[in-house]
Design an enzyme around this catalytic site. Structure first.
Site, PDB file in Angstrom:
ATOM      1  N   GLU A  79       0.965  -1.442  -0.010  1.00  0.00           N
ATOM      2  CA  GLU A  79      -0.074  -0.004   0.041  1.00  0.00           C
ATOM      3  C   GLU A  79       0.851   1.210  -0.003  1.00  0.00           C
ATOM      4  O   GLU A  79       0.586   2.363  -0.721  1.00  0.00           O
ATOM      5  CB  GLU A  79      -0.784  -0.027   1.146  1.00  0.00           C
ATOM      6  CG  GLU A  79      -1.614   1.277   1.273  1.00  0.00           C
ATOM      7  CD  GLU A  79      -2.756   1.440   2.525  1.00  0.00           C
ATOM      8  OE1 GLU A  79      -2.596   0.612   3.463  1.00  0.00           O
ATOM      9  OE2 GLU A  79      -3.440   2.352   2.407  1.00  0.00           O
ATOM     10  N   ASP A 106      -0.861  -5.209   2.940  1.00  0.00           N
ATOM     11  CA  ASP A 106      -1.174  -4.003   3.869  1.00  0.00           C
ATOM     12  C   ASP A 106      -0.484  -3.948   5.113  1.00  0.00           C
ATOM     13  O   ASP A 106      -0.762  -5.071   5.934  1.00  0.00           O
ATOM     14  CB  ASP A 106      -2.823  -3.755   4.131  1.00  0.00           C
ATOM     15  CG  ASP A 106      -3.148  -2.445   4.784  1.00  0.00           C
ATOM     16  OD1 ASP A 106      -2.316  -1.846   5.173  1.00  0.00           O
ATOM     17  OD2 ASP A 106      -4.463  -2.376   4.407  1.00  0.00           O
ATOM     18  N   ILE A 108      -0.070  -1.920   7.971  1.00  0.00           N
ATOM     19  CA  ILE A 108      -1.092  -1.624   8.979  1.00  0.00           C
ATOM     20  C   ILE A 108      -2.620  -1.602   8.305  1.00  0.00           C
ATOM     21  O   ILE A 108      -2.997  -0.559   7.787  1.00  0.00           O
ATOM     22  CB  ILE A 108      -0.877  -0.820   9.680  1.00  0.00           C
ATOM     23  CG1 ILE A 108       0.832  -0.824  10.293  1.00  0.00           C
ATOM     24  CG2 ILE A 108      -1.685  -0.668  11.080  1.00  0.00           C
ATOM     25  CD1 ILE A 108       0.948   0.402  11.287  1.00  0.00           C
ATOM     26  N   ASP A 109      -3.435  -2.561   8.612  1.00  0.00           N
ATOM     27  CA  ASP A 109      -4.973  -2.381   8.103  1.00  0.00           C
ATOM     28  C   ASP A 109      -5.659  -1.801   9.525  1.00  0.00           C
ATOM     29  O   ASP A 109      -5.775  -2.786  10.291  1.00  0.00           O
ATOM     30  CB  ASP A 109      -5.503  -3.489   7.588  1.00  0.00           C
ATOM     31  CG  ASP A 109      -6.752  -3.133   7.165  1.00  0.00           C
ATOM     32  OD1 ASP A 109      -7.039  -2.246   6.182  1.00  0.00           O
ATOM     33  OD2 ASP A 109      -7.661  -3.728   7.444  1.00  0.00           O
ATOM     34  N   THR A 111      -5.065   1.779  10.581  1.00  0.00           N
ATOM     35  CA  THR A 111      -4.138   2.755  10.978  1.00  0.00           C
ATOM     36  C   THR A 111      -4.550   3.790  12.055  1.00  0.00           C
ATOM     37  O   THR A 111      -4.190   4.115  12.934  1.00  0.00           O
ATOM     38  CB  THR A 111      -3.492   3.713   9.676  1.00  0.00           C
ATOM     39  OG1 THR A 111      -2.636   2.641   9.016  1.00  0.00           O
ATOM     40  CG2 THR A 111      -2.439   4.573  10.261  1.00  0.00           C
ATOM     41  N   ASP A 234      -6.374  -4.171   1.245  1.00  0.00           N
ATOM     42  CA  ASP A 234      -7.415  -4.476   1.974  1.00  0.00           C
ATOM     43  C   ASP A 234      -8.056  -5.907   2.016  1.00  0.00           C
ATOM     44  O   ASP A 234      -8.341  -6.358   3.270  1.00  0.00           O
ATOM     45  CB  ASP A 234      -8.512  -3.293   2.128  1.00  0.00           C
ATOM     46  CG  ASP A 234      -7.998  -2.019   2.119  1.00  0.00           C
ATOM     47  OD1 ASP A 234      -7.194  -1.715   3.096  1.00  0.00           O
ATOM     48  OD2 ASP A 234      -8.206  -1.360   1.258  1.00  0.00           O
TER      49      ASP A 234
HETATM   50  C1  IPD Z   1      -8.609   1.300   6.454  1.00  0.00           C
HETATM   51  C2  IPD Z   1      -9.326   0.346   7.265  1.00  0.00           C
HETATM   52  C3  IPD Z   1     -10.728   0.805   7.493  1.00  0.00           C
HETATM   53  C4  IPD Z   1     -11.598   1.035   6.179  1.00  0.00           C
HETATM   54  C5  IPD Z   1     -10.968   1.974   5.294  1.00  0.00           C
HETATM   55  C6  IPD Z   1      -9.531   1.379   4.891  1.00  0.00           C
HETATM   56  P1  IPD Z   1      -6.022   1.441   6.471  1.00  0.00           P
HETATM   57  O1  IPD Z   1      -7.286   0.678   5.901  1.00  0.00           O
HETATM   58  O2  IPD Z   1      -9.354  -1.018   6.490  1.00  0.00           O
HETATM   59  O3  IPD Z   1     -11.665  -0.229   8.236  1.00  0.00           O
HETATM   60  O4  IPD Z   1     -12.800   1.333   6.657  1.00  0.00           O
HETATM   61  O5  IPD Z   1     -11.688   1.959   4.269  1.00  0.00           O
HETATM   62  O6  IPD Z   1      -8.689   2.327   4.120  1.00  0.00           O
HETATM   63  O7  IPD Z   1      -6.118   2.988   5.812  1.00  0.00           O
HETATM   64  O8  IPD Z   1      -5.985   1.601   7.875  1.00  0.00           O
HETATM   65  O9  IPD Z   1      -4.987   0.654   5.989  1.00  0.00           O
HETATM   66 CA    CA Z   2      -5.913  -1.007   4.545  1.00  0.00          CA
HETATM   67 CA    CA Z   3      -2.866   0.288   5.778  1.00  0.00          CA
END
Ligand code: IPD
Ligand code: CA
Ligand code: CA
Length: 291
Positions: A79, A106, A108-109, A111, A234
C-alpha cells in the site's frame, strides 16, 4: 592470487511461501505493537481521515525485506508504495494481475485505530498466482491471533480450522461495515446502505479494519461485512480466509471476487443474497467508479 569473489546476493532457500508470509506478518506485527502510542509523524492521504505514519512505512519495508529475502523473484505490491487514490491503485493492480507471483501487502490495516491506541489492527499479506489469491495471512498483534489460509487447504486461526457462521437470516445476523476514507459519493452510498441495514439485523459493527472484518467473517464471529471503496491490499488475504472457511465474497454488484474489486460483500453464504438485495434496494447496485 585468490580469485576475486563474485558479488552474488545471498538467497535463503527451502522455506515454503506460507511460512514466509507467517514469519513476515508475525515479526512485523510485534514491531508495530511495540510502537503503539509511539509514532512520530502523522500524515494524510486521500482525505483528512486517511492516515499514515512512519510506522506504516517502516512496517512495509520490513515485510518487503523479509519476503524478498526468501522469494527474490516474486513481485511485491504494498500500500505505501502506491500513490493515493483509486486510479493509482487500479493501475498498480493492472500491472501485476498476470504476474507469476505477487505479494499484496497492507502493513497496517486499521491505522486510525493504531494512532488512537485502539487495539484492533493487523498486518495483511496475500500471495497471488496469476491473479488468483493462493495464500492469505492476517496477524492481529493486540490479540496475538494469526489467521492463515492456503488455497484448497482450509483456513485456520491459531491452528484451529475455521468455519463461517450458520445464521440464515439478516434478523439473526451480526454485520460489519466500514466508513470509506473517500468522504464523497462513497460515504453517501455507504450511509444509505447503513440506514437500510441497521433496522434489519441483530446489530452492526465497524471495528475499523477491513482485513480483520474479513477474518472475523471467516471465523464465524461476524455473519457478513460490506464496504465501498477499498483496495486490493485491504481485501486479498481476507478473501481467501472467507472462501476457505466456506463463506462467499464478491463485488456488491454480484460479480465474483477478483483483485480489482473495491466494493466488497463477504458473508457466511447463507445471507449473501438477502443482504445483497437490501444493499441494491438502498442504491448500492451500480456504484460509480471512484477517483
Ligand atoms: C482502512 C481500514 C478501515 C476501512 C478503510 C481502510 P487502512 O485501511 O481497513 O477499516 O474502513 O476504508 O482504508 O488505511 O487502515 O490501511
Ligand atoms: Ca487498509
Ligand atoms: Ca494500511
Amino acid at each position: 592470487m585468490m580469485e576475486e569473489q563474485q558479488k552474488v546476493p545471498y538467497v535463503v532457500s527451502g522455506k515454503s511461501k506460507v511460512a514466509v508470509a507467517i514469519n513476515a506478518a508475525s515479526k512485523t506485527g510485534e514491531w508495530i505493537k511495540s510502537k503503539l502510542g509511539d509514532y512520530k509523524q502523522l500524515n494524510t492521504k486521500v482525505s483528512s481521515q486517511d492516515l499514515v505514519t512512519e510506522v506504516d512505512k517502516g512496517a512495509e519495508q520490513m515485510i518487503r525485506k523479509l519476503i524478498l529475502t526468501y522469494c527474490p523473484d516474486d513481485e511485491f505490491l504494498g500500500e505505501e508504495s502506491v500513490g493515493a487514490g483509486a486510479a493509482a491503485s487500479a493501475k498498480a493492480i493492472d500491472a501485476v494481475k498476470d504476474s507469476e507471483y505477487v505479494w499484496i501487502v497492507d502493513p497496517i490495516d486499521g491505522t486510525t485505530n493504531f494512532v488512537h491506541g485502539f487495539p484492533y489492527f493487523c498486518v495483511s499479506i496475500a500471495l497471488a498466482h496469476k491473479g488468483e489469491v493462493i495464500i492469505g495471512v492476517i496477524y492481529d498483534p493486540s490479540h496475538d491471533e494469526l489467521f492463515v489460509a492456503e488455497k484448497g487447504k482450509g483456513a485456520y486461526v491459531h491452528g484451529n480450522l475455521m468455519k463461517v457462521s450458520q445464521e440464515a437470516t439478516l434478523g439473526e445476523s451480526l454485520v460489519a461495515t466500514g466508513f470509506p476514507a473517500d468522504r464523497g459519493e462513497s460515504l453517501r452510498l455507504n450511509m444509505s446502505g447503513l440506514n437500510a441495514i441497521v433496522p434489519k439485523v441483530r446489530s452492526i459493527r465497524n471495528g475499523g479494519s477491513a482485513a480483520l472484518h474479513l477474518a472475523y467473517v471467516a471465523a464465524g464471529r461476524l455473519s457478513a461485512y460490506w464496504e465501498i471503496g477499498l483496495n486490493a491490499w485491504d481485501l486479498a488475504a481476507g478473501s481467501l480466509l472467507v472462501t476457505e472457511s466456506g463463506g462467499q465474497i464478491g463485488d456488491i454488484s454480484g460479480d465474483d471476487y477478483h483483485l480489482a474489486v473495491r466494493n466488497v460483500l463477504a458473508t457466511n453464504g447463507h445471507i449473501h443474497q438477502e443482504l445483497m438485495t437490501e444493499l441494491h434496494d438502498a442504491g448500492l447496485q451500480h456504484i460509480p467508479a471512484q477517483k
